[in-house]
Design an enzyme around this catalytic site. Structure first.
Site, mmCIF file in Angstrom:
data_model
loop_
_atom_site.group_PDB
_atom_site.id
_atom_site.type_symbol
_atom_site.label_atom_id
_atom_site.label_comp_id
_atom_site.label_asym_id
_atom_site.label_seq_id
_atom_site.Cartn_x
_atom_site.Cartn_y
_atom_site.Cartn_z
ATOM 1 N N PRO A 274 1.098 -1.058 -0.375
ATOM 2 C CA PRO A 274 0.217 0.087 0.153
ATOM 3 C C PRO A 274 1.055 1.529 0.097
ATOM 4 O O PRO A 274 1.420 1.262 1.113
ATOM 5 C CB PRO A 274 -0.679 -0.177 1.415
ATOM 6 C CG PRO A 274 0.180 -0.545 2.184
ATOM 7 C CD PRO A 274 0.985 -1.428 1.357
ATOM 8 N N VAL A 276 2.032 5.372 -0.281
ATOM 9 C CA VAL A 276 2.093 6.525 0.425
ATOM 10 C C VAL A 276 3.318 7.413 -0.297
ATOM 11 O O VAL A 276 3.669 6.990 -0.096
ATOM 12 C CB VAL A 276 1.499 6.272 2.194
ATOM 13 C CG1 VAL A 276 1.628 7.860 2.096
ATOM 14 C CG2 VAL A 276 -0.210 5.998 2.296
ATOM 15 N N ASP A 450 5.531 1.479 2.103
ATOM 16 C CA ASP A 450 5.208 0.738 2.163
ATOM 17 C C ASP A 450 3.832 1.012 3.569
ATOM 18 O O ASP A 450 4.854 1.250 4.581
ATOM 19 C CB ASP A 450 5.977 -0.405 2.137
ATOM 20 C CG ASP A 450 4.709 -1.217 2.601
ATOM 21 O OD1 ASP A 450 4.072 -1.369 2.544
ATOM 22 O OD2 ASP A 450 5.880 -2.595 2.264
ATOM 23 N N HIS A 451 2.385 0.871 3.749
ATOM 24 C CA HIS A 451 2.625 1.993 4.955
ATOM 25 C C HIS A 451 2.064 0.461 6.287
ATOM 26 O O HIS A 451 1.511 1.080 6.566
ATOM 27 C CB HIS A 451 1.348 1.954 4.441
ATOM 28 C CG HIS A 451 0.100 3.763 5.301
ATOM 29 N ND1 HIS A 451 0.804 3.738 6.609
ATOM 30 C CD2 HIS A 451 -0.360 4.691 4.816
ATOM 31 C CE1 HIS A 451 0.246 4.504 6.973
ATOM 32 N NE2 HIS A 451 -0.456 5.354 6.085
ATOM 33 N N ARG A 452 2.623 -0.828 5.537
ATOM 34 C CA ARG A 452 2.335 -1.720 6.337
ATOM 35 C C ARG A 452 3.791 -1.303 7.242
ATOM 36 O O ARG A 452 3.311 -1.528 8.737
ATOM 37 C CB ARG A 452 2.627 -2.848 5.259
ATOM 38 C CG ARG A 452 1.432 -3.701 4.368
ATOM 39 C CD ARG A 452 1.971 -5.037 3.623
ATOM 40 N NE ARG A 452 2.687 -4.127 2.975
ATOM 41 C CZ ARG A 452 3.511 -5.125 1.654
ATOM 42 N NH1 ARG A 452 3.075 -6.719 2.145
ATOM 43 N NH2 ARG A 452 4.264 -5.467 1.509
#
Length: 480
Positions: A274, A276, A450-452
């Site tokens: 994901p 951002v 990586d928003h994780r």
């Protein structure tokens, strides 16, 4: 005499095929253990392959420009009696009529252990891929029964195979990449008028011959190649051999090599991690002044000093202050893997396409060492000599889109990395400085992450720290 075979090794991490760019030996040549016999190109890099035994070249099984699967025999060598040989010799150059019979009469013997030359050796796992035309062997033993027959009759050694002539006595002078281009475009090099020094045919000569063979309306304009563009950013056009369609209203460009792998990696990254992206615009006038001062410093004489060097150093300082950004996501184990080292990727454009080699253990390098590593990385990439190992295990990447004069972009992560920083153009702009509007050097940075792994707070602090160092470069010392 014994016939030994050398198979195409896995020259990268899980790669399944490679294209033979150039042969450095011919049938009848003597080779020694460790001697480079050919150069091959994978989807990641061009690699030279050494032969792991001594002998006399018996046959080259594939021509230059042919794509060969990992594990296929590419060259056979006659070795002295008593030399270590495989347990069984497979028929690799049998005549078309004899091949089916040989395959039925002689079951496949256990493969001997293949020496690991580059990467991780030959993969034993089967790999599914779209079917394609099987490459035809370039040469076979002169008796027409192939290497297996030669091995069965040691008393009468097979004569060295003959490579198909490429022009004979009137062979045109041209470098291997130019020969490949001519082959892709269907141009006879012997009919091309050379303009290079010493009568050498150049790429421009081949393109001119191709243009003369069709009407001007069918020639697509040359696609630009950027000096430094990220493989992880939006794919820029690269100059590749094109196939003109029969209607002459469109041009079709084969998707292969670096372009193919880059496309697959970007799709996988975009739909797995994901993304951002955050932006920051700030004043880098002090950094530009420091660049000039460092260029005049006799202690750094001979080193390449530019804004990218200080940006790289600022990223390393910001990672030290925010170590959690330097991580990766292990989907199988459902773990976040924190990296206590920084392999800093720097994007570069090459004749083969866009690649991102990385500087190993960049965090441990001084400013001078980092400058040398950057210069070597870019030079090696542009020469097409970047190895697969140089592009593996990166942790974070810098992409300099500012070289095109654009302000910034929204780059896509390199697979397996947590963040990528896009550097925009540095421009003189009106800026409020000490209460007055002045002309200052200003740039915009864009950080995709990586928003994780990285939440908004951590990503914002990391990007703000990079900007703070570049706005006040004395922090390269006070924050280190």
């Amino acid at each position: 005499m014994t016939i030994r075979e050398f198979k195409m090794p896995d020259v990268g991490e899980g790669l399944t095929e490679a294209e033979i760019l150039k042969w450095y030996v011919q049938p009848g040549d003597t080779v020694t253990d460790g001697q480079v016999v050919c150069e091959v190109e994978t989807a990641k890099a061009a690699v030279e392959l050494p032969i792991p035994f001594d002998g006399v070249v018996h046959a080259l099984l594939f021509e230059e420009g042919v794509t060969v699967d990992v594990g296929q025999v590419i060259i056979s060598v006659q070795t002295a009696p008593g030399a270590e040989a495989p347990a069984a010799v497979e028929a690799v150059a049998a005549a078309p009529a004899a091949a089916p019979a040989a395959a039925e009469a002689e079951p496949e013997a256990p493969a001997a252990r293949q020496p690991v030359l580059v990467g991780y050796g030959v993969s034993t796992a089967s790999t599914k891929r779209r079917p394609r035309k099987a490459p035809q062997p370039a040469v076979a033993a002169q008796n027409g029964t192939g290497v297996a027959h030669a091995a069965a009759a040691p008393a009468a050694p097979a004569a060295p195979a003959v490579v198909p002539a490429q022009g004979g006595a009137g062979k045109a002078l041209a470098k291997p990449p130019v020969r490949k281009l001519a082959k892709d475009l269907g141009i006879d090099l012997a009919a091309v008028v050379p303009t290079g020094d010493g009568g050498v045919v150049t790429r421009e000569d081949v393109h001119a011959a191709a243009a003369a063979a069709i009407t001007p309306q069918t020639v697509a304009p040359a696609l630009p190649v950027a000096p430094e563009v990220p493989a992880a950013a939006q794919a820029a056009p690269v100059q590749v051999p094109a196939e003109v369609s029969g209607s002459a209203r469109e041009t079709r460009i084969p998707v292969k090599g670096v372009r193919k792998v880059t496309a697959q990696a970007m799709v996988g990254s975009a739909f797995t991690a994901p993304h951002v992206t955050e932006f920051i615009t700030f004043d880098v006038t002090r950094t530009m002044k420091l660049v000039q001062e460092l260029k005049d410093d006799p202690d750094l004489a001979g080193l390449r000093i530019n804004p990218l060097l200080l940006i790289a150093k600022a990223v390393l300082v910001a990672i030290r202050r925010n170590p959690d950004v330097n991580a990766s996501w292990d989907e199988a184990a459902q773990e976040i893997v924190l990296k206590h080292y920084v392999n800093l990727g720097i994007a570069a454009a090459t004749p083969r396409g866009l690649i991102v080699p990385n500087i190993k253990d960049a965090h441990a390098k001084t400013l001078g060492e980092l400058s040398q590593a950057l210069s070597g990385l870019v030079a090696t990439a542009r020469e097409g000599k970047t190895s697969p190992a140089d592009m593996q295990h990166g942790t974070i990447t810098i992409t300099n889109v500012g070289v095109f004069g654009v302000d910034t972009g929204t780059p896509i992560l390199n697979p397996g990395e947590s963040a990528i920083l896009a550097v925009g153009a540095i421009k003189l702009q009106p800026w409020v400085h000490k209460g007055k509007v002045k002309a200052r050097h200003v740039t915009t940075l864009a950080l995709s992450f990586d928003h994780r792994l990285i939440d908004g707070e951590l990503g914002s602090r990391f990007l703000a720290d990079i900007a703070a160092v570049l706005e006040h470069p004395r922090r390269l010392i006070t924050w280190s």
